[in-house]
Design a protein around this motif. Sequence first.
Motif, PDB file in Angstrom:
ATOM      1  N   ALA A  56      25.801  40.708  31.304  1.00 14.27           N
ATOM      2  CA  ALA A  56      25.733  41.311  29.978  1.00 14.27           C
ATOM      3  C   ALA A  56      25.627  42.813  30.137  1.00 14.27           C
ATOM      4  CB  ALA A  56      24.536  40.774  29.199  1.00 14.27           C
ATOM      5  N   LYS A  57      26.504  43.537  29.454  1.00 13.59           N
ATOM      6  CA  LYS A  57      26.447  45.001  29.438  1.00 13.59           C
ATOM      7  C   LYS A  57      25.686  45.394  28.179  1.00 13.59           C
ATOM      8  CE  LYS A  57      30.648  45.563  32.193  1.00 13.59           C
ATOM      9  NZ  LYS A  57      29.937  46.125  33.358  1.00 13.59           N
ATOM     10  N   GLU A  98      29.165  43.976  25.696  1.00  7.47           N
ATOM     11  CA  GLU A  98      30.262  43.344  26.441  1.00  7.47           C
ATOM     12  C   GLU A  98      29.673  42.279  27.351  1.00  7.47           C
ATOM     13  OE1 GLU A  98      33.773  44.500  29.701  1.00  7.47           O
ATOM     14  OE2 GLU A  98      32.610  46.083  28.704  1.00  7.47           O
ATOM     15  N   VAL A  99      30.427  41.216  27.569  1.00  4.49           N
ATOM     16  CA  VAL A  99      30.052  40.176  28.527  1.00  4.49           C
ATOM     17  C   VAL A  99      31.165  40.089  29.564  1.00  4.49           C
ATOM     18  CG1 VAL A  99      29.532  37.740  28.865  1.00  4.49           C
ATOM     19  CG2 VAL A  99      28.711  38.895  26.809  1.00  4.49           C
ATOM     20  N   ALA A 100      30.789  40.193  30.838  1.00  5.43           N
ATOM     21  CA  ALA A 100      31.771  40.224  31.916  1.00  5.43           C
ATOM     22  C   ALA A 100      31.479  39.149  32.947  1.00  5.43           C
ATOM     23  CB  ALA A 100      31.784  41.603  32.579  1.00  5.43           C
ATOM     24  N   GLU A 101      32.472  38.851  33.762  1.00 11.33           N
ATOM     25  CA  GLU A 101      32.320  37.867  34.823  1.00 11.33           C
ATOM     26  C   GLU A 101      31.539  38.410  36.007  1.00 11.33           C
ATOM     27  OE1 GLU A 101      33.187  34.748  35.038  1.00 11.33           O
ATOM     28  OE2 GLU A 101      34.246  34.542  33.125  1.00 11.33           O
ATOM     29  N   ARG A 102      31.689  39.718  36.296  1.00 16.10           N
ATOM     30  CA  ARG A 102      31.030  40.309  37.451  1.00 16.10           C
ATOM     31  C   ARG A 102      30.652  41.749  37.151  1.00 16.10           C
ATOM     32  NH1 ARG A 102      36.290  39.387  38.498  1.00 16.10           N
ATOM     33  NH2 ARG A 102      35.709  37.505  39.616  1.00 16.10           N
ATOM     34  N   SER A 103      29.829  42.303  38.056  1.00 19.98           N
ATOM     35  CA  SER A 103      29.375  43.676  37.923  1.00 19.98           C
ATOM     36  C   SER A 103      29.796  44.481  39.137  1.00 19.98           C
ATOM     37  CB  SER A 103      27.849  43.716  37.763  1.00 19.98           C
ATOM     38  OG  SER A 103      27.364  45.049  37.809  1.00 19.98           O
ATOM     39  N   GLU A 104      29.928  45.782  38.952  1.00 14.70           N
ATOM     40  CA  GLU A 104      30.232  46.657  40.075  1.00 14.70           C
ATOM     41  C   GLU A 104      29.010  46.907  40.945  1.00 14.70           C
ATOM     42  OE1 GLU A 104      31.922  50.214  38.572  1.00 14.70           O
ATOM     43  OE2 GLU A 104      33.736  49.245  37.773  1.00 14.70           O
ATOM     44  N   PHE A 157      24.221  49.226  30.518  1.00  9.90           N
ATOM     45  CA  PHE A 157      23.613  48.830  31.775  1.00  9.90           C
ATOM     46  C   PHE A 157      23.822  47.327  31.987  1.00  9.90           C
ATOM     47  CE2 PHE A 157      21.477  52.588  30.264  1.00  9.90           C
ATOM     48  CZ  PHE A 157      21.383  53.386  31.393  1.00  9.90           C
ATOM     49  N   ASP A 158      24.054  46.961  33.240  1.00  6.86           N
ATOM     50  CA  ASP A 158      24.371  45.566  33.568  1.00  6.86           C
ATOM     51  C   ASP A 158      23.101  44.750  33.805  1.00  6.86           C
ATOM     52  OD1 ASP A 158      26.921  46.479  33.442  1.00  6.86           O
ATOM     53  OD2 ASP A 158      27.432  46.092  35.545  1.00  6.86           O
ATOM     54  N   TYR A 159      23.089  43.527  33.241  1.00  2.08           N
ATOM     55  CA  TYR A 159      21.998  42.583  33.454  1.00  2.08           C
ATOM     56  C   TYR A 159      22.591  41.218  33.777  1.00  2.08           C
ATOM     57  CZ  TYR A 159      18.759  45.999  31.490  1.00  2.08           C
ATOM     58  OH  TYR A 159      18.012  47.136  31.256  1.00  2.08           O
ATOM     59  N   ARG A 160      21.997  40.545  34.739  1.00  5.27           N
ATOM     60  CA  ARG A 160      22.432  39.200  35.108  1.00  5.27           C
ATOM     61  C   ARG A 160      21.878  38.195  34.095  1.00  5.27           C
ATOM     62  NH1 ARG A 160      20.641  39.275  39.865  1.00  5.27           N
ATOM     63  NH2 ARG A 160      18.611  38.332  39.431  1.00  5.27           N
TER      64      ARG A 160
END
Length: 211
Positions: free
Chosen positions: A3-4, A50-56, A18-21
């Motif tokens: 989750a961004k 935004e919801v993404a499959e992976r994070s950088e 910011f990215d959170y698992r």
Amino acid sequence: MIAKVEPLTSARALRGPFDYRLPRRLGQVEVGSVLVVPFGRQRTLGVVVEVAERSELAPERLVEPFAAVEQGVPAELVSLALWVAEAYCSTPARALGLVLAPGTGRGERPRVRERRELSVTLTEAGRAAVAALAGGTGTSDPGAVPPSRLGARQRAAIEALAAGRALPPRSPARRPAATPPSGDSRPAGSSPSSGSRCGVARLPRPRGRPR
């Protein structure tokens, strides 16, 4: 899933999101969901943009949100707020605050409640009632609820649970006029809580709200 999140803070120097698992315990999280997230040495509310499959970021650098709350906004309003922030040289947090429910993310103790997902399971008495309904007969189990005491929607609910289907939605129609009870012939209600009182379904205990 990642989750961004845009934290709802007043700082203008932040460069989010910011990215959170996302853990499975949070259930469905989508754009517009509001999460309680760790941010520095404190916890704050943030809006999923935004919801993404992976994070950088490396997996060991990702942390999980504490909880998801009931308040949220449609994805269209999230897009509108981000456009407003860019068009009027504001911050995403301030623009998102305009489309959130009143009180969300404001003050030291924002008015939020943890989002809960209802999980209902059949008890032994419920499975005995399903078997009796399938056979079209009564049940010899003294602890089971007689099928004659189950209402139509309650029967549909326990049959759906036994088959692994979603519970049927409650009808918005008005309730029928109340009638005086007469022994055990009065039909039971159709809500999951009434099924719990009859012993055919089990509801989880509610958890406290986040601080």
